[in-house]
Scaffold this motif. Structure first.
Motif: not given
Length: 379
Positions: A72-101
């Motif tokens: 899991a740490e390696a995947e998080l590091d890979a996100h950082d290197r790629f310039g991506a972020r891992l967004v959890a449901m309920g956080e601001p960048d999570y698509p607002s309507h997707l939370r309600h499927v």
């Protein structure tokens, strides 16, 4: 924010919590539904991780692969290197309507700006081998909806998807991936993706970074597309196409379905024409979409996808199923899907006990979930 019922709003995860969420969703036989049930029952992903081996064993599987911390740490590091972020449901960048499927991904890989936060979203999908007129129409609808403040969501595929993305560059567009966020498909759309990100749009995926998409991953991608949107516009969809899968997901998610009619002599229009016969709204241009939505910026009747913030008061032990309860539930299940509510009534056990037994079976690889809150036994 929009008028959506914000029942999944949670504070941003700490680094330790994000790592635990990632480990849980990457563990064997843990999907979005199972993830939510585990967190709601045990109160946290950390506690649920500790319980996985015991639950799986009780379900009939002696060993289960729990995602190790290092992976899991390696995947998080890979996100950082790629310039991506891992967004959890309920956080601001999570698509607002997707939370309600029903069963939203608990974590999304995200690259780009913040248009995901905007509630006015429309999906546009259609044929990869689209006609020139189909591409032109997709671009015009996309551009006109964008000028009205709508973000356009699509799958970055050839044909209609690409035309919709290109026309929405200035107003905002989101590309959903079937593979990992770092695996571009089709590969010739690298320049289009670069333009999307440069203009503040987004690319998203629920798959692990580095994941190469398989055929079965594209329906999952289509489910994201419809789940992020208020409605789905279908242009030139052949019979049995992926666009019709997107329409089916939209129907299940209570989204609007719009279809552009085409010539009955063109097989690329057979799917869209069939949707219209089945009740989809016939549209000619963006104005028809705007009229149908009538200013609405939230889907109606969202699913309740609440995550409990802490462990239950009765705790796991208090709802530990008896062997008799397990036998009764397993005997009631078979290859034919049954409704969860019916299973609970039949068992005469508390719903919490039934859910735990189903979790045990699912983690053991013995349970299959179906649409409409139904389950069946695999063996």
């Amino acid at each position: 924010m929009s008028g959506a019922t914000d029942q999944t709003k949670t504070p941003s995860l700490s680094t330790a919590q994000r790592l635990a969420w990632l480990r849980l969703i990457r563990s064997e036989n843990v999907g979005p539904h199972t993830f939510r049930d585990l967190v709601n029952h045990f109160g946290s992903a950390e506690t649920a991780l500790d319980a996985l081996p015991d639950l799986s064993k009780k379900g009939g599987k002696t060993r289960i692969r729990v995602c190790p911390v290092s992976e899991a740490e390696a995947e998080l590091d890979a996100h950082d290197r790629f310039g991506a972020r891992l967004v959890a449901m309920g956080e601001p960048d999570y698509p607002s309507h997707l939370r309600h499927v029903d069963g939203p991904p608990p974590l999304l890989s995200v690259v780009g700006g913040d248009v995901l936060r905007l509630p006015k979203t429309i999906a546009i999908v259609g044929a990869r081998n689209a006609s020139l007129s189909g591409r032109k129409l997709a671009g015009q609808i996309s551009q006109d909806l964008g000028s009205e403040g709508f973000v356009i969501v699509s799958g970055l595929a050839r044909g209609i998807d690409a035309a919709a993305h290109e026309a929405a560059l200035a107003s905002g567009t989101v590309a959903a991936f079937a593979g990992g966020i770092d695996v571009l498909y089709p590969p010739e759309h690298g320049q289009l993706l670069a333009q999307i990100l440069k203009m503040g749009g987004n690319a998203i995926s629920e798959m692990p970074i580095g994941w190469k998409p398989r055929g079965r991953d594209f329906p999952r991608r289509n489910r994201l597309i419809s789940g992020m949107a208020l409605g789905v516009v279908i242009i030139e969809a052949a019979k049995g196409s992926g666009s019709l899968h997107t329409a089916r997901f939209a129907l299940e998610q209570n989204r609007e379905i719009f279809a552009v009619p085409g010539s009955p002599l063109d097989p690329r229009s057979e799917g869209a024409n069939t949707l219209i016969r089945q009740g989809a709204m016939l549209i000619r241009h963006a104005g028809d979409v705007l009229e149908a939505l009538s200013g609405r910026i939230a889907p109606e009747l969202p699913f309740d996808q609440t995550f409990q913030s802490g462990a239950s008061s009765d705790g796991y032990e208090a709802s530990e199923p008896t062997d008799k309860a397990r036998e009764k539930i397993i005997s009631a299940l078979g290859p034919t899907p049954v409704e969860l509510d019916e299973l609970i009534r039949f068992s005469e056990e508390p719903a919490r006990v039934v859910h735990i037994i189903l979790l045990e079976l699912e983690l053991a690889g013995r349970l299959e979930r179906h649409r409409g809150q139904r389950v069946s036994l695999l063996y």
